[in-house]
Motif scaffolding. Structure first.
Motif, PDB file in Angstrom:
ATOM      1  N   SER A 267       0.810  -1.222   0.000  1.00 33.38           N
ATOM      2  CA  SER A 267       0.000   0.000   0.000  1.00 33.38           C
ATOM      3  C   SER A 267       0.843   1.272   0.000  1.00 33.38           C
ATOM      4  CB  SER A 267      -0.979  -0.003   1.169  1.00 33.38           C
ATOM      5  OG  SER A 267      -0.277  -0.096   2.391  1.00 33.38           O
ATOM      6  N   GLU A 268       1.948   1.293   0.730  1.00 33.52           N
ATOM      7  CA  GLU A 268       2.763   2.511   0.791  1.00 33.52           C
ATOM      8  C   GLU A 268       3.409   2.848  -0.558  1.00 33.52           C
ATOM      9  OE1 GLU A 268       6.553   4.375   3.214  1.00 33.52           O
ATOM     10  OE2 GLU A 268       5.448   2.723   4.109  1.00 33.52           O
TER      11      GLU A 268
ATOM     12  N   THR B  93      12.394   6.586  -2.313  1.00 37.20           N
ATOM     13  CA  THR B  93      11.582   6.173  -1.171  1.00 37.20           C
ATOM     14  C   THR B  93      11.094   4.731  -1.346  1.00 37.20           C
ATOM     15  OG1 THR B  93      10.884   8.466  -0.833  1.00 37.20           O
ATOM     16  CG2 THR B  93       9.569   6.754   0.240  1.00 37.20           C
ATOM     17  N   ILE B  94      10.689   4.385  -2.559  1.00 32.51           N
ATOM     18  CA  ILE B  94      10.257   3.006  -2.818  1.00 32.51           C
ATOM     19  C   ILE B  94      11.442   2.053  -2.693  1.00 32.51           C
ATOM     20  CG2 ILE B  94       9.417   1.428  -4.612  1.00 32.51           C
ATOM     21  CD1 ILE B  94       7.482   3.689  -5.443  1.00 32.51           C
ATOM     22  N   ASN B  95      12.611   2.463  -3.151  1.00 33.56           N
ATOM     23  CA  ASN B  95      13.805   1.632  -2.992  1.00 33.56           C
ATOM     24  C   ASN B  95      14.074   1.375  -1.510  1.00 33.56           C
ATOM     25  OD1 ASN B  95      16.316   0.313  -3.928  1.00 33.56           O
ATOM     26  ND2 ASN B  95      17.279   2.023  -2.855  1.00 33.56           N
ATOM     27  N   THR B  96      14.003   2.417  -0.695  1.00 36.70           N
ATOM     28  CA  THR B  96      14.219   2.269   0.745  1.00 36.70           C
ATOM     29  C   THR B  96      13.165   1.356   1.363  1.00 36.70           C
ATOM     30  OG1 THR B  96      15.226   4.470   0.854  1.00 36.70           O
ATOM     31  CG2 THR B  96      14.429   3.533   2.923  1.00 36.70           C
ATOM     32  N   TRP B  97      11.898   1.524   0.974  1.00 35.45           N
ATOM     33  CA  TRP B  97      10.824   0.676   1.487  1.00 35.45           C
ATOM     34  C   TRP B  97      11.082  -0.781   1.132  1.00 35.45           C
ATOM     35  CZ3 TRP B  97       7.156  -2.835   0.044  1.00 35.45           C
ATOM     36  CH2 TRP B  97       6.100  -3.055   0.932  1.00 35.45           C
ATOM     37  N   MET B  98      11.448  -1.031  -0.124  1.00 36.36           N
ATOM     38  CA  MET B  98      11.698  -2.408  -0.558  1.00 36.36           C
ATOM     39  C   MET B  98      12.906  -3.009   0.158  1.00 36.36           C
ATOM     40  SD  MET B  98       9.372  -3.522  -2.652  1.00 36.36           S
ATOM     41  CE  MET B  98      10.149  -4.874  -3.509  1.00 36.36           C
ATOM     42  N   GLN B  99      13.923  -2.203   0.415  1.00 37.71           N
ATOM     43  CA  GLN B  99      15.083  -2.710   1.140  1.00 37.71           C
ATOM     44  C   GLN B  99      14.690  -3.164   2.544  1.00 37.71           C
ATOM     45  OE1 GLN B  99      18.080  -3.235  -0.140  1.00 37.71           O
ATOM     46  NE2 GLN B  99      17.607  -2.286  -2.100  1.00 37.71           N
TER      47      GLN B  99
END
Length: 168
Positions: free
Chosen positions: A120-121, A155-161
């Motif tokens: 969702s994020e 931000t999506i890269n950080t979330w996925m990490q």
């Protein structure tokens, strides 16, 4: 399907090899709609053999099943943009690619068996970016929203990490 030719690129030259379908690791489609992937560790393009090309040109009455791309594959494409930047000769390509990879990742997340609620994020971040872009994918608009585009990617890269189980 009997087989296909794989055009393997080495030092700017291509050569054809005959091989089974599972030997080519699919990455994306090129501008002509052909599959591009990895074959023996090298960049390759799928070129249908004569029999398959003839069969592909005949429209079928049966629907062809479409398989959703895995989140890890889409995310790998997004991560590949981390090493690049907006340079004078490359800016339009770079911003367009970041946009494309974000939306490729968005589609994969929405189609994932865990459901879009699991992602969702990141999905909300892409939706917010789309609202800022107003449906205009032109270079001028992407350039004027470059900070938002790159910020969303990062931000999506950080979330996925922080969620390695989703891409490994």
């Amino acid at each position: 399907m009997g087989g296909f030719d794989v055009q393997v690129f080495s030092a700017g030259r291509g050569r054809c090899r005959r091989g089974p379908g599972r030997a080519l690791r699919f990455l994306r489609h090129d501008a002509e709609g052909r599959g591009v992937g990895r074959y023996g560790g090298r960049l390759a393009r799928l070129v249908l053999g004569a029999r398959e090309a003839a069969a592909a040109s005949v429209p079928s009455s049966a629907p062809v099943p479409v398989t959703a791309e895995k989140v890890r594959d889409a995310f790998a494409g997004l991560q590949a943009t981390l090493r690049d930047s907006c340079t004078p000769g490359n800016c339009a390509y770079f911003l367009g690619r970041v946009y494309d990879e974000l939306h490729r990742t968005d589609r994969a997340m929405k189609a994932d068996p865990q459901g879009p609620g699991h992602f969702s994020e990141p999905i909300a971040l892409i939706k917010k970016l789309d609202a800022q872009l107003g449906g205009d994918r032109s270079f001028e608009n992407l350039k004027s929203h470059q900070d938002a585009l790159i910020g969303t990617r990062d931000t999506i890269n950080t979330w996925m990490q922080g969620h390695p189980e989703d891409y490994r």
